[in-house]
Design a protein around this motif. Structure first.
Motif, mmCIF file in Angstrom:
data_model
loop_
_atom_site.group_PDB
_atom_site.id
_atom_site.type_symbol
_atom_site.label_atom_id
_atom_site.label_comp_id
_atom_site.label_asym_id
_atom_site.label_seq_id
_atom_site.Cartn_x
_atom_site.Cartn_y
_atom_site.Cartn_z
ATOM 1 N N LYS A 124 1.814 3.676 -9.805
ATOM 2 C CA LYS A 124 1.022 2.490 -10.158
ATOM 3 C C LYS A 124 0.011 2.280 -9.043
ATOM 4 N N LEU A 125 -1.245 2.189 -9.398
ATOM 5 C CA LEU A 125 -2.282 2.018 -8.373
ATOM 6 C C LEU A 125 -3.189 0.844 -8.719
ATOM 7 N N ALA A 126 -3.548 0.093 -7.678
ATOM 8 C CA ALA A 126 -4.526 -0.979 -7.858
ATOM 9 C C ALA A 126 -5.893 -0.359 -8.121
ATOM 10 N N SER A 127 -6.761 -1.116 -8.804
ATOM 11 C CA SER A 127 -8.051 -0.551 -9.224
ATOM 12 C C SER A 127 -8.907 -0.140 -8.032
ATOM 13 N N ASP A 128 -8.860 -0.901 -6.921
ATOM 14 C CA ASP A 128 -9.682 -0.520 -5.769
ATOM 15 C C ASP A 128 -9.175 0.776 -5.145
ATOM 16 N N ALA A 129 -7.842 0.952 -5.138
ATOM 17 C CA ALA A 129 -7.291 2.201 -4.605
ATOM 18 C C ALA A 129 -7.695 3.375 -5.495
ATOM 19 N N LEU A 130 -7.672 3.134 -6.793
ATOM 20 C CA LEU A 130 -8.013 4.191 -7.745
ATOM 21 C C LEU A 130 -9.458 4.658 -7.547
ATOM 22 N N GLY B 267 0.788 -1.235 0.000
ATOM 23 C CA GLY B 267 0.000 0.000 0.000
ATOM 24 C C GLY B 267 0.816 1.279 0.000
ATOM 25 N N LYS B 268 2.057 1.214 -0.466
ATOM 26 C CA LYS B 268 2.919 2.402 -0.501
ATOM 27 C C LYS B 268 2.305 3.505 -1.363
ATOM 28 N N SER B 269 1.994 3.131 -2.607
ATOM 29 C CA SER B 269 1.502 4.142 -3.547
ATOM 30 C C SER B 269 0.153 4.675 -3.105
ATOM 31 N N THR B 270 -0.661 3.801 -2.534
ATOM 32 C CA THR B 270 -1.990 4.237 -2.094
ATOM 33 C C THR B 270 -1.878 5.211 -0.930
ATOM 34 N N LEU B 271 -1.014 4.887 0.035
ATOM 35 C CA LEU B 271 -0.822 5.806 1.163
ATOM 36 C C LEU B 271 -0.267 7.138 0.657
ATOM 37 N N ALA B 272 0.731 7.055 -0.227
ATOM 38 C CA ALA B 272 1.320 8.289 -0.759
ATOM 39 C C ALA B 272 0.267 9.107 -1.490
ATOM 40 N N ALA B 273 -0.597 8.432 -2.244
ATOM 41 C CA ALA B 273 -1.629 9.148 -3.004
ATOM 42 C C ALA B 273 -2.597 9.856 -2.062
ATOM 43 N N HIS B 274 -2.982 9.187 -0.976
ATOM 44 C CA HIS B 274 -3.883 9.826 -0.004
ATOM 45 C C HIS B 274 -3.222 11.050 0.612
ATOM 46 N N VAL B 275 -1.937 10.932 0.931
ATOM 47 C CA VAL B 275 -1.233 12.071 1.535
ATOM 48 C C VAL B 275 -1.119 13.211 0.517
ATOM 49 N N LEU B 276 -0.867 12.861 -0.734
ATOM 50 C CA LEU B 276 -0.739 13.894 -1.767
ATOM 51 C C LEU B 276 -2.070 14.586 -2.036
ATOM 52 N N GLU B 277 -3.153 13.861 -1.885
ATOM 53 C CA GLU B 277 -4.465 14.501 -2.099
ATOM 54 C C GLU B 277 -4.706 15.606 -1.089
ATOM 55 N N ARG C 236 0.121 -3.067 8.924
ATOM 56 C CA ARG C 236 -1.203 -3.092 8.286
ATOM 57 C C ARG C 236 -1.745 -4.524 8.344
ATOM 58 N N PRO C 237 -2.795 -4.757 9.108
ATOM 59 C CA PRO C 237 -3.340 -6.117 9.196
ATOM 60 C C PRO C 237 -3.868 -6.582 7.837
ATOM 61 N N GLU C 238 -3.525 -7.821 7.492
ATOM 62 C CA GLU C 238 -4.004 -8.382 6.232
ATOM 63 C C GLU C 238 -5.500 -8.638 6.310
ATOM 64 N N GLY C 239 -6.195 -8.470 5.206
ATOM 65 C CA GLY C 239 -7.588 -8.888 5.114
ATOM 66 C C GLY C 239 -8.580 -7.929 5.732
ATOM 67 N N ARG C 240 -8.132 -6.819 6.275
ATOM 68 C CA ARG C 240 -9.077 -5.839 6.828
ATOM 69 C C ARG C 240 -8.829 -4.487 6.183
ATOM 70 N N ASP C 241 -9.873 -3.694 6.031
ATOM 71 C CA ASP C 241 -9.729 -2.355 5.449
ATOM 72 C C ASP C 241 -9.343 -1.366 6.555
ATOM 73 N N THR C 242 -8.058 -1.102 6.635
ATOM 74 C CA THR C 242 -7.562 -0.181 7.666
ATOM 75 C C THR C 242 -6.945 1.063 7.036
ATOM 76 N N GLN C 243 -7.271 1.284 5.746
ATOM 77 C CA GLN C 243 -6.608 2.360 5.012
ATOM 78 C C GLN C 243 -6.795 3.725 5.689
ATOM 79 N N ALA C 244 -8.028 4.021 6.106
ATOM 80 C CA ALA C 244 -8.292 5.338 6.699
ATOM 81 C C ALA C 244 -7.481 5.521 7.985
ATOM 82 N N GLU C 245 -7.400 4.461 8.771
ATOM 83 C CA GLU C 245 -6.646 4.532 10.028
ATOM 84 C C GLU C 245 -5.159 4.753 9.741
#
Lengths: 89, 311
Positions: free
Chosen positions: B174-180, B135-145, B280-289
């Protein structure tokens, strides 16, 4: 205590500031050294037995022989577990 | 031959690289640090210390194959000779040259290169490192937003003490479709196709800075078991050195001639720049946290700049 150990071929030691860390470059294993650990490490030269190292440190640190041998064995066991030293014949 | 500026180096390349990296002054080029030239690539390295399926590494020489794309022979910290496979497009190989190729050039020079997304805010750079997919790129993208700019997404060269400058790489992510789907402003970015892992390649040119920035801190993202909590821990220097080794780009290509130099530089970096591990726990959506924790850490790093990150 008659075993002899030497640093593994791929082991590195940090030389920055106060921090002394050993690391196996291939495995990524690492151990931080305190003053005693560093004194033992510097004596693991592929020639001295563990008994000789313990006797030497006993003179330097003025601690009971049993305690000194136990500390040397524990420390070298830890290094061996992390593949930072290798036994020599 | 066209010259480009990337990863803190001037690169002369006969294979076209992204236009944004091109040196603007076409008459007064600095001498190129690296030459990228098409040519013969050997089948094997006779002095190889490390041999794997797709690469061989010897002191000052690495042979690397990108399956079905091409091969490159990276030598002396200043030259990449490449050969494209029949029918392959040069643009597909450019990503390999700018990623693995330039990373190994830096390693051969004894320089630190980390695998991570790099961003900057208020004059300081921050790196988000971790294994692929964590989730490197996804975290970076959230911070950049939330404001800020990107220095790159995959490979980041960190300069030496005392500045520890983070140098910009290519302006893409590069971003996964769910992150996008969760990143509204990213859905409008120009897309450059899919990478082999299935992620979408996006141009981040509109939020890219080509200026090196002093490094303020590093966040290492790591997997945890599903039942565990999200945690954030500042690493002790010894752990930080081990984490830097673990997150070094192409660490399997480190040969005996450069190992001690790199280790000494990791040690200096670990003692000067704060390095945090977020699990980051596997299998759970903890992105916001995780985004909230990371944002707090970045704010803290900006209030207390690292030794190497003094503005």
């Amino acid at each position: 205590m008659q075993q002899i150990f030497a640093p593994a071929d791929d082991v590195l030691m940090s030389d920055a500031g106060e921090l002394k860390v050993l690391m196996s470059m291939q495995q990524g294993h690492f151990v931080e050294l305190n003053a005693t650990g560093r004194a033992i490490w510097e004596r693991l030269d592929g020639m001295a037995t563990l008994a000789a190292i313990a006797a030497d440190l006993q003179d330097v640190y003025d601690i009971p022989p049993e305690q000194c041998e136990a500390e040397v064995l524990e420390f070298v066991g830890n290094l061996r577990e992390h593949r930072l030293v290798e036994p020599r014949d | 031959m066209p010259h480009y500026r990337v990863h803190g180096m001037t690169v002369a390349s006969d294979l076209p690289l992204p236009p944004l990296l091109a040196e603007s002054d076409l008459t007064e080029h600095a001498a190129a640090d690296v030459q990228i030239i098409a040519g013969d690539v050997p089948e094997h390295l006779p002095t190889a210390e490390i041999t794997r399926e797709h690469y061989q590494a010897a002191p000052a020489a690495v042979l690397m194959r990108a399956p079905d794309v091409g091969q490159m022979h990276i030598t002396g910290g200043n030259r990449i000779t490449y050969r494209l496979d029949a029918g392959e497009r040069a643009t597909d190989f450019a990503a390999h040259l700018l990623g693995s190729g330039c990373a190994i050039i830096h390693q051969q020079r004894g320089n630190v290169v980390l695998h991570g997304a790099s961003l900057c805010r208020d004059g300081l750079a921050f790196l988000v490192c971790g294994v692929s997919g964590v989730g490197k790129s996804t975290l970076a993208a959230h911070v950049l937003e939330a404001g800020g700019q990107t220095l790159g997404d995959d490979v980041c060269h960190i300069g030496d003490a005392p500045g520890f400058l983070a140098h910009p790489g290519p302006p893409s992510t590069k971003l996964a479709s769910d992150a996008l789907q969760t990143l509204a402003s990213y859905r409008g970015l120009p897309q450059h196709g899919l990478c082999p892992s299935g992620k979408t390649i996006l141009s981040t040119a509109d939020r890219f800075t080509a200026t090196p920035h002093p490094l303020g801190g590093i966040i290492m993202l790591d997997w945890a078991f599903e039942h565990e909590a999200v945690t954030a821990t500042r690493l002790a220097p010894g752990e930080a050195i081990a984490a830097l080794r673990e997150n070094t780009f192409r660490k399997r290509c480190i040969t005996s001639d450069i190992a001690q130099t790199l280790f000494s530089k990791w040690s200096a970096l670990a003692q000067s720049v704060p390095i945090w591990r977020i699990t980051r726990p596997e299998g759970r959506d903890t992105q916001a946290e995780i985004v909230e924790i990371a944002s707090g850490l970045l704010a803290q790093m900006q209030r207390q700049p690292a030794l190497g990150g003094m503005k």
